[in-house]
Each structure stands twice: as C-alpha cells, then as structure tokens.
Motif scaffolding. Structure first.
Motif, PDB file in Angstrom:
ATOM      1  N   LYS A   1       0.503  -1.259   0.210  1.00  0.00           N
ATOM      2  CA  LYS A   1       0.458  -0.182  -0.126  1.00  0.00           C
ATOM      3  C   LYS A   1       0.817   0.887  -0.547  1.00  0.00           C
ATOM      4  O   LYS A   1       0.644   2.241  -1.128  1.00  0.00           O
ATOM      5  CB  LYS A   1      -1.160   0.180   1.110  1.00  0.00           C
TER       6      LYS A   1
ATOM      7  N   ARG B   1      -8.623  -5.884  -6.618  1.00  0.00           N
ATOM      8  CA  ARG B   1      -9.793  -7.072  -7.501  1.00  0.00           C
ATOM      9  C   ARG B   1      -9.611  -6.500  -9.056  1.00  0.00           C
ATOM     10  O   ARG B   1      -8.036  -6.021  -9.424  1.00  0.00           O
ATOM     11  CB  ARG B   1     -10.761  -6.545  -7.273  1.00  0.00           C
TER      12      ARG B   1
ATOM     13  N   ALA C   1      -6.187   6.524   0.009  1.00  0.00           N
ATOM     14  CA  ALA C   1      -4.914   5.281   0.818  1.00  0.00           C
ATOM     15  C   ALA C   1      -5.749   4.235   2.151  1.00  0.00           C
ATOM     16  O   ALA C   1      -5.331   3.312   1.807  1.00  0.00           O
ATOM     17  CB  ALA C   1      -3.537   5.975   1.015  1.00  0.00           C
ATOM     18  N   ILE C   2      -6.466   4.972   2.561  1.00  0.00           N
ATOM     19  CA  ILE C   2      -6.907   4.279   3.706  1.00  0.00           C
ATOM     20  C   ILE C   2      -8.135   3.762   3.259  1.00  0.00           C
ATOM     21  O   ILE C   2      -9.050   3.237   4.333  1.00  0.00           O
ATOM     22  CB  ILE C   2      -7.629   4.823   5.123  1.00  0.00           C
ATOM     23  N   SER C   3      -8.978   3.913   2.226  1.00  0.00           N
ATOM     24  CA  SER C   3     -10.309   3.071   2.252  1.00  0.00           C
ATOM     25  C   SER C   3     -11.172   1.537   1.898  1.00  0.00           C
ATOM     26  O   SER C   3      -9.180   1.402   1.630  1.00  0.00           O
ATOM     27  CB  SER C   3     -10.927   3.567   0.852  1.00  0.00           C
ATOM     28  N   PRO C   4     -11.332   1.437   2.417  1.00  0.00           N
ATOM     29  CA  PRO C   4     -11.075  -0.716   1.483  1.00  0.00           C
ATOM     30  C   PRO C   4     -11.915  -0.779   0.629  1.00  0.00           C
ATOM     31  O   PRO C   4     -10.239  -1.762  -0.091  1.00  0.00           O
ATOM     32  CB  PRO C   4     -13.548  -0.588   2.009  1.00  0.00           C
ATOM     33  N   GLU C   5     -11.867   0.436  -0.763  1.00  0.00           N
ATOM     34  CA  GLU C   5     -11.769  -0.425  -2.059  1.00  0.00           C
ATOM     35  C   GLU C   5     -10.355   0.372  -2.555  1.00  0.00           C
ATOM     36  O   GLU C   5      -9.945  -0.744  -3.198  1.00  0.00           O
ATOM     37  CB  GLU C   5     -12.160   0.974  -2.733  1.00  0.00           C
TER      38      GLU C   5
ATOM     39  N   ALA D   1      -7.536  -0.922  -0.084  1.00  0.00           N
ATOM     40  CA  ALA D   1      -7.473  -1.716   1.012  1.00  0.00           C
ATOM     41  C   ALA D   1      -7.247  -3.833   0.547  1.00  0.00           C
ATOM     42  O   ALA D   1      -6.337  -3.836   0.539  1.00  0.00           O
ATOM     43  CB  ALA D   1      -8.058  -1.913   1.723  1.00  0.00           C
ATOM     44  N   VAL D   2      -8.878  -3.032  -1.077  1.00  0.00           N
ATOM     45  CA  VAL D   2      -8.315  -4.997  -1.598  1.00  0.00           C
ATOM     46  C   VAL D   2      -8.245  -3.976  -2.886  1.00  0.00           C
ATOM     47  O   VAL D   2      -8.986  -4.275  -3.577  1.00  0.00           O
ATOM     48  CB  VAL D   2      -9.876  -5.377  -1.212  1.00  0.00           C
TER      49      VAL D   2
END
Lengths: 554, 484
Positions: free
Chosen positions: A382, A554, A545-549, A551-552
C-alpha cells in the motif's frame, strides 16, 4: 555422481535446470517480430495489471505497457538484471567505517529495500523476490543473523537473481546459504555423537519439507487434498525428518576446514565431511540414500527428491498466486499454473518465469473481477504503490551513500518487515480464513491474519505520515523520506470531481465506486473556502489510501 | 449481521439490568461524582482467564527439574550433562548446585524450578518460585495434545492414535487453541466466552481481548477477539471534529458504512469501523490519570510485561461500575516468542532460554502484584500454553521439537504449590519417552482447558463435551487445580 531414480513419481521431467531457457524462449517472439496483439484495452486495464505485477503503477509505466503489450512487457522484465542490495550495503558499510562510524545495520538494509521497491527498474523481479522471501523465509528477528545485514542482503539478491530461474536451483542456493543455515540452524550441524546422545538438529529438515517444497499432505495438481478413506495423507513422518536431519550435517563457512573454524561471509557454505552423516538414509516416499556418499551428493539427492515430488508444483504455485493476484484461486487456476511449473512448454520443470507468466496472464487474473476474486493488498505494498502513484521524490543520499526512506521499523505499523517475519511461517499463512463471511464463503485471506483493530489504525496513520504529511512543497520537509508530488491534483484547482477522478486513475485503476466518489467529492465541497488546494489534494490521497477499496486489489 | 443484532439486543437488555446491578452511574452522569466519593465498586462475581502463549515450543524440562540426586542424575545424563561453554557446550542440563535456590517440593518428591524463577528485586516482586511456595502457582507436568491416552507401544504400532501432525509448530499450536484434534475454526476460549458473556454489560466490546495478536483460541461462534496493542488504542489520524478534519472523518465514515460486493472490502470496513467505535470509549479510560491506570511497576524491555500491564489496566477498567464496559466474564490472550531454540538454548545472552524465562517470571510476578493493587487476584486465573516441549537430548547446542510439556497456572483461586499430572521418568527411550526424550503426555490439553472452563462457569457436561469432544476419552475432566 549417483543420481536417484525418480521412477517412483509420475510426472518427473528434466531435473537439470536450464537457466538460459527462461530468458530467451518466448512463444510469441521466436525468430520474428510481430505487432503485439495482447495490448491492454485501457489505462485501467494496464494499471490493474501493474498493480498485480509491480510495486504499483506509474503513469509512465501504464503508457509503456499499453504500447508494447503484456508478453513483451514480461519478456523485458525477465531480461532486466537484478537491482542488487549486497554490493550497495557493502559500499555504505565501508564508507561508514572509514568515517569512524559504526557499520551498516538492518536500518540500511531496509532503506535499500524500500528504495528499490519504489524506484527499481526490475519491478517484477523484485516483486517475485518479495513473494519468494515469504516462502523461503529467513528473518533478522533471529539473533543469529540480526547483526548480519550484509549477509542478509546477499540472501535477498539470491532470491532476486533466481526469481526467473529454476526453483530447483533456488532451493539449492538457499540451502547452502549461510544466513539460511544460521536461521534454520543447519549451519555447523553435526552428525550424531558416537554415544547417540547428541542427534542432528532437525530444524531445516522439517521446514524445507513443510514450508519450502511439499507441504504436510499429499495434493492433486489443483491443490485439492488427496484422500485415503476420507482422510488426508501425510507426505512424511518424523522418521523422514530425522533422516533429512542427517543429510543436512557438516555445513560451515565457505573457507572452513573444520566444523568450528572459518570466516563469516555471505559466500556459499562448504561442507565438512568429517562432521557429515554418511550413513544410509530413508527419505521422502521411502527413497533410500546409500551410505558413503559425500555431503554435496547427499544434499543434492535429498533436494532432488523433494523437487521431484508432485506436491511441489501446486504447493508453490498456489502461494505465488496468493502474493500476486488472488487469495482464493480456483482449483483450475492453480492447476494451470502448476502445469507450467511442471513443464514450461519446453520440457523444463521448475521454470519460475513460466509460472509467473501464467499467474499474470491467466484468464482468472485478466478477466474482470468477480465478487470473491482479488486479495487484500499486503500492507507494505500500500505504501510503495502510494509513492509510485504520485511520482514521489526520493531523498538525497547521505554522506555514506545511503538513501534514507524513513521506515526502519515497519513491523509495528504495517505488520510486515522484509526478511523480518516473527517466525519461519511468514507474516501470514496461506490457509488463513478470516472468521465470519470470508470463512463462511470458503475463501482464504492470508493478509487478514495481521489485520485487526490495532494494526489497521497503525497502518492508516503511517500512510497519513507518508502520504498526507510528506509532499513536495510542504514547509520544513523531512529529508529522510520520499515526498509525494501532488501537483497533478493541485493543478486541477477547484475542479473537485477531476481531483477525485485523477486519484481514482492513479490509485484504483479507475475502479472507484460511485458512492466513494460522491463521498470524496462532498468532502472537498464542504471544506471551508480557506482550506488550501494542497490540503484538499492531500486529503483525497489519504482518504483513498485508507479506504476499503484501496485495501483490496481486485 | 446476526451476531451484531444479537449483541445489540443483549446490550439493551443489560441496560435495563444496569440499574439493578449498580450501574446506574452509566446512565446518570452526575452519579459519577457520588461514586468517586465512595469506595470504587466493581462488577460482582467477575472472573477472567489470561492465556499466556509461549511461541516456538518451550524447553519446559529445564523449567521444572527433579532435585533428588537419583532423578536429577537421570535428567542430566539424558541432556548430555551440565552445560559449560568451554568444556561441554553441547550439554543442556543445569547444574544441581545452581538449582538449590529454586527448590520446590510436591507430594511426589523434590524438584526445582529454573534459576530464572527467583524474585525480582528493585522493586521487590515475587518470582515463579515464590508464587509456587505461596500456593498461588500450580504446575501441570507432562501435558500435551492427545486424542486419547496412548501407551508407547500404541504410539509405535498405531500411528492413527497419535494426534495429527505432531512436532509441527503451526499444527500443534492450533490444537492447543482449539482443544480438540479434529479441524475447527473455533477456539475453546471463544466457545467459553459464547456461553458466559451474556452477563457483560457492553456487548460491543468483545469478552475476548487480545494484546498478543490474532489467535484462534479466542474465536467462538458469536465471539471474535478485540485486538489492541500494549500501548492502548489510537485514533485514525487526520479525522476530527472540526474543519477539514471533520470533512475527512465524514467521508471515511461513509466509506466504512457502505457495503461492498467484495467480502474482503466489507471485512476491512467492518474492522476499521469497530476500531473507531471503540476508540473513544477505551481511550477515555486508558488516558493518563484515567480509571484504567495501575501504579505497579512492570519490568522494561519485556514485551510480555508490556502486554500484561495492559491486561491489568483493561481488567481494572472492565470491572469498574462507573465505566461503560462492566464485563462479568473476560478472556485475555498475550504472547511471547523466541522459544524455538534449536540453537543457543543455554546461552546466557538475551536470546537464551534463561533470559527468556527471567522475562516470563518477572512479567508474571509484576502482573500478580498489579492484580493485588486492583483487588483482582482471586478473580483472575492466568495459564500458559506452548505448542510442545523440546527434546531432552541435545542437537549439539539446542533441542528439537518434542511433545509432553509443563504448563503453569497462576491465581488466587488456584490450589497452587503442587504439581498436577505425572512427572515422567527421564531416560531416553524410556517407558514414556521416545528416542530423544520426547514424552508421551500423561495429561491432555482438554483436561486442563475443561478445568478452566468449569471455573469460568461452564459446568454442564453437555457444554463441556461440545467444546471438548475428546474429553470423555480421559479419566477426569477436572484436574483439581482450581479451588472448589
């Protein structure tokens, strides 16, 4: 040399590694030049690929990939030499010592790692080295090597140099490496004492099987367990461990002549025959090693048996998939990759370039994501992706040639530290399933093993420090860490939608959801008029940078 | 999510009981002022377990040693004699003269603890030996993973009777966490918590709290551990209540409240959301001068001590009826690594076994003292686990993976000063040992865990058999180390 017949095992192809093959054989470009037909269809597709295949996409790399296509990009990556760590660390060490300072420490090793990740040209090679370092684990958390950063850097370089080579060659080099020898204690391991009270150390013998090659239970090519009477079949028992312990006896420093002397270097270990157990041994699958063999022959034969085991293809392939594209690969995906491990298309078994090519070009990786596909980003990735997305300006080297990246203890914040895991089981385990919806769906989620209420905040706050609070143009900028270039955002002025879209392009390869986009635009819209454009830009970068999107992937 | 709505129903139900349980001050803040003028009140009937996990496989047969000459000599011979860095670097035994100061006794004979178990000085706090002699520490000898009791002959003849994947770190650790030998996603601590958590007021905070990282032990059907660090809780930077900070906080909350097609994204949002929800509550208690402070001195440079200090603070906070946790049952998890000493077992340096055990003894002694400060010694039972013990015989400078081990149980409710289980004969390839002095356990994980579960209030045999399906294989489900 006495080679053990491998007729026991069904799919045993060539055992000899063919180093050159990995670099020159490319089915698309043999003896001809064609316009690439495998171009990414959009910036988004290119950036998604680069998120999987590098330490993070950059605008320039997106453009380059779009022009040359996936296969050529891979071919070029395969041909890039490794950015080496050990010679650099030796130079820094020498400069420090000649200035009367203490020599290089693990801090400089970490600085080099972060710098190469952020700026190195050999991105895929370094990513694969990182992935391999999480299987063939050594760690500076172990007292026997914590004071040896130069030697540990050589270990990293071994992984990087062999990243596109043959796995059999790789486990040979790691087995004979003194840092691995000390970490898993086969360094100066001796054969049993005459009275039998002292027995050989079993540490490496066990972990080379459990973690570095075949795993605990018999597997099909697609990684599903082979069952007998409904129960899994162990690949080895304690007797096999004890016998392999005898194989790995006699190792010492490169120039040693006894089991106790020698100079501490990173050079390949030697083996002291008088300390080596030369008795007959019974190894995996019941294969016998005859008595009276030399240490190098015993070790080679022992490793050959592990390399020939059918488990090794799915066991290694699945873990590599989990480091690059998805945490829960389908059995079919694993099988396609494992098939490339078993035969790269040119009769070579163990060719890692063929394995990584399949991982990245497989339909399961290139097709649009499904609900359950993808993986949580490794915490350190990240940070590196943040630097690369925003063209971070690197600090200037200090008087000793070291470039400080500001992050010498990432374990406390990110739960990861290159060549610094708490145990030989890496930061997280391949079979970890987060309880709740993920486990209930039968999915795996290694990275969630270290993601909890405490670490999720410490990582977020580090991204705040390195993202929000480290940018070109700030007053009193720190000189010991990269500074993000936020000008692509500040140039957009008060066009908040365009700001969010640019962050989407650079950090999320265009995949930002409508809801997230609205939330971010609203945040900018409702900030008071006196909030600077720089602060708005940094806010967006940080929130993404700290968002769930983010974080993953896909 | 069903777990969440169940916990909300419980929370509301408990709110109405809070008035009768003396928790009125949580609803009527001005009562806090009255509360502080009186003696602090604590949740009645509070009990907590604290699991101390030794990661790597503790060389437990140098923690508890026989002291009478005959059995000591057997111990020393199996360990290739007394360690001496120049004359016997491969020996793993401790000199008998060095054990005189840590002698202990039991009805089964005379023993000694590792020399590191002496009292800490500056400040003076009890070590493990003193705690044993005060009756506050019990030892369980030769305990390990088992499907059912197994003889050496059966071990050799019928591998299927052995617990699965003996000697593998990750697998054996898993068996200690789950209390059974078949695959399970749930730990026995979490399953205990499932059954005893309903008396807890604040159901948003899990009854299972980990300062030692992720673990399976604390996972139950409706229980998932809340993780915090030994430093306390931290807020997400850059999110606040005014200005740009506030707008960022709003945007973040919106992203965390959204639902996602990807279960991975959903889970990330859930974890960060839970962290933020609990931050304000816990931070107010753990802040300097707050309720959750203890004055007891804990040793420094000691990660186990750091973790146990936070446990003590959280216990204090959780029992206080003026604070909005008010748990009646809790389970804590802490962890200390470095025990996998294939090398340098006998080193006197920081990474050697002796120094590690000193840290353990001092951390537990400080924790005991802190529990005294907060009046919780009888309410808290601390126990140790490790994946296995280590081989009696040496590999040249260390020991390898073995099996039956020694655990410790500490608490005011413990019948301490005794050794439970059977102390094995320590010859190599003896009646209960394999070729390298790996012991076939006399006592199982299940038996220790069931005894602790019972103390926590899980007494119905149906419940115990559900949590520990192999329990009926063993002669007793109550080892008797807790006071009746």
């Amino acid at each position: 040399m006495n080679r053990i017949a491998c007729c026991l095992l069904a799919c045993c192809a060539l055992l000899l590694p063919l180093h050159a093959a990995a670099l020159t054989h490319d089915p698309l470009f043999d003896n001809s030049f064609e316009s690439p037909t495998d171009l990414p269809a959009s910036d988004a597709e290119a950036a998604r690929f680069l998120t999987q295949a590098s330490y993070g996409p950059t605008p320039a790399e997106i453009t380059r990939l779009r022009a040359i296509g996936y296969a050529e990009w891979l071919r070029q990556e395969f041909n890039k030499p490794a950015t080496l760590a050990r010679p650099h660390l030796e130079a820094v060490n020498a400069a420090l010592l000649s200035a009367g300072q203490s020599g290089a420490s693990q801090n400089q090793r970490l600085d080099r790692w972060f710098h190469t990740a952020a700026t190195g040209s050999d991105q895929l090679r370094q990513r694969l080295a990182f992935a391999l370092s999480q299987i063939l684990v050594i760690s500076d958390q172990n007292g026997s090597i914590s004071g040896e950063p130069i030697q540990m850097s050589e270990y990293w370089d071994i992984l990087a140099r062999n990243a596109f080579g043959n796995y059999r060659e790789l486990i040979d080099e790691t087995t004979w490496n003194p840092s691995m020898g000390k970490y898993l204690s086969h360094f100066r391991n001796q054969k049993a004492s005459a009275d039998g009270l002292r027995q050989p150390d079993e540490n490496y013998a066990r972990e080379v099987m459990q973690l570095f090659s075949i795993g605990l239970i018999e597997r099909n090519l697609d990684f599903t367990p082979i069952l007998s009477g409904g129960l899994p079949i162990p690949t080895y028992d304690q007797n096999v461990v004890s016998n392999y312990a005898k194989v790995f006896t006699g190792f010492n420093y490169n120039n040693a002549t006894t089991i106790t002397n020698g100079t501490n270097t990173y050079l390949r270990m030697t083996c002291i025959e008088s300390a080596h157990d030369a008795t007959a041994k019974l190894l995996v699958g019941g294969s016998p090693l005859p008595a009276g063999q030399t240490c190098p022959d015993d070790v080679a034969d022992g490793l050959d048996l592990l390399f020939a085991h059918p488990n090794i293809a799915p066991f290694i392939s699945r873990q590599l998939i989990q480091r690059f594209t998805t945490s829960s690969p389908s059995p079919a995906y694993i099988q396609r990759v494992a098939q490339k491990f078993n035969n790269n298309g040119f009769g070579e078994r163990g060719d890692l370039s063929a394995v990584i090519r399949q991982i990245l070009l497989d339909p399961d990786a290139r097709n649009a994501p499904t609900a359950n596909s993808g993986k949580p980003r490794e915490p350190l990735l990240k940070l590196t992706a943040l630097w690369r997305a925003w063209g971070a300006q690197m600090p200037v080297a200090d008087a000793y040639g070291n470039i400080a990246m500001g992050m010498t203890s990432p374990t406390g914040t990110y739960g990861q530290r290159p060549l610094g895991a708490d145990t030989v089981f890496n930061f997280f385990e391949p079979d970890y399933q987060q309880p709740g919806a993920i486990a209930n769906a039968g999915l795996f989620s290694p990275e969630f093993q270290t993601l909890n209420e405490s670490t999720i905040v410490s990582t977020a706050n580090s991204l705040y420090t390195y993202g929000y609070n480290s940018y070109v143009g700030m007053s009193n900028p720190p000189n010991n860490r990269p500074l993000l270039d936020i000008s692509p955002l500040t140039a957009l002025g008060s066009d908040y939608a365009a700001m969010v879209d640019e962050a989407n392009r650079r950090m999320l390869y265009g995949s930002m959801s409508a809801g997230m986009r609205t939330a971010l635009i609203n945040a900018l819209t409702f900030m008071d008029g006196n909030v600077s454009v720089a602060e708005r830009a940094r806010s967006i970068i940080y929130l993404v940078a700290i968002s769930p999107e983010y974080a993953v992937q896909r | 999510m069903s777990g969440e709505s169940t916990s909300r129903r419980n929370f509301l139900r408990q709110l109405s009981c809070a008035l009768c349980a003396g928790g009125a001050s949580t609803l009527l803040p001005q009562l806090n002022l009255i509360g502080s003028a009186l003696a602090q009140t604590t949740v009645p009937g509070y009990k907590a377990l604290v699991c101390v996990y030794f990661a790597g496989g503790n060389d437990a047969w140098n923690l508890l040693m026989p002291y009478d000459q005959a059995r000591y000599d057997v111990y020393a011979a199996s360990r290739s004699g007394v360690y001496n860095s120049s004359s016997n670097p491969g020996g793993l035994a401790i000199a008998r003269t060095a054990l005189a100061a840590t002698q202990i006794s039991d009805t089964s004979g005379s023993y000694a603890l590792h020399p590191s178990c002496l009292d800490r000085s500056g400040p003076s706090q009890p070590g493990l030996r003193s705690l044993y002699n005060q009756g506050k520490l019990a030892l369980i000898s030769n305990i390990g993973t088992l499907i059912r009791p197994i003889s050496k002959a059966e071990y050799n003849s019928t591998p299927a009777l052995r617990p699965p994947q003996l000697y593998s770190h990750s697998d054996q650790e898993n068996l200690w966490h789950i209390g059974r030998t078949s695959s399970s996603a749930r730990g026995w601590g979490g399953q205990i918590a499932d059954l005893v958590r309903s008396g807890n007021l604040n159901q948003v905070l899990s009854p299972c709290i980990s300062i030692g990282g992720g673990n399976r032990f604390e996972i139950g059907a409706s229980t998932f551990p809340y993780q915090m660090s030994s430093n306390g809780v931290t807020n997400v930077s850059g999110t606040g209540t005014t200005g740009a900070s506030f707008q960022r906080a709003v945007a973040l909350q919106q992203m965390l409240d959204a639902s996602y097609p990807s279960p991975y994204q959903d889970e990330y949002a859930r974890i960060l959301g839970r962290s933020r929800d609990l931050y304000s509550l816990l931070n107010s208690g753990l802040a300097s001068g707050g309720i959750g402070n203890v004055n007891t001195d804990f040793p420094t440079q000691n990660s186990l001590a750091d973790q146990l200090k936070m446990v003590a603070r959280m216990i204090k906070l959780s029992r206080d009826t003026s604070f909005n946790i008010q748990h009646a049952r809790q389970i804590y998890y802490v962890r200390i690594g470095g025990f996998d000493m294939h090398d340098n077992l006998m080193s006197t340096g920081t990474n050697g076994h002796a120094n590690l055990l000193t840290r353990v003894s001092q951390a537990l002694g400080a924790f005991w003292t802190a529990l005294g400060e907060i009046g919780a010694q009888n309410q808290v039972t601390t126990f140790t686990m490790s994946e296995f013990a280590r081989t009696l015989s040496t590999n040249g400078n260390g020991s390898d993976h073995a099996w039956g081990s020694v655990n410790m149980i500490m608490g005011g409710a413990v019948q301490g000063g005794r050794i439970y289980g059977a102390f094995p004969e320590q010859t190599l390839n003896g009646p209960v040992s394999l070729s390298r002095g790996q012991f076939i356990p006399s006592t199982s994980v299940d038996q220790m865990a069931a005894t602790l579960a019972r103390w926590m209030g899980v007494t119905a045999s149906g419940d115990l058999d559900t949590i520990f399906p192999n329990l009926a294989n063993f002669p007793s489900s109550n080892l008797g180390f807790m006071q009746p």
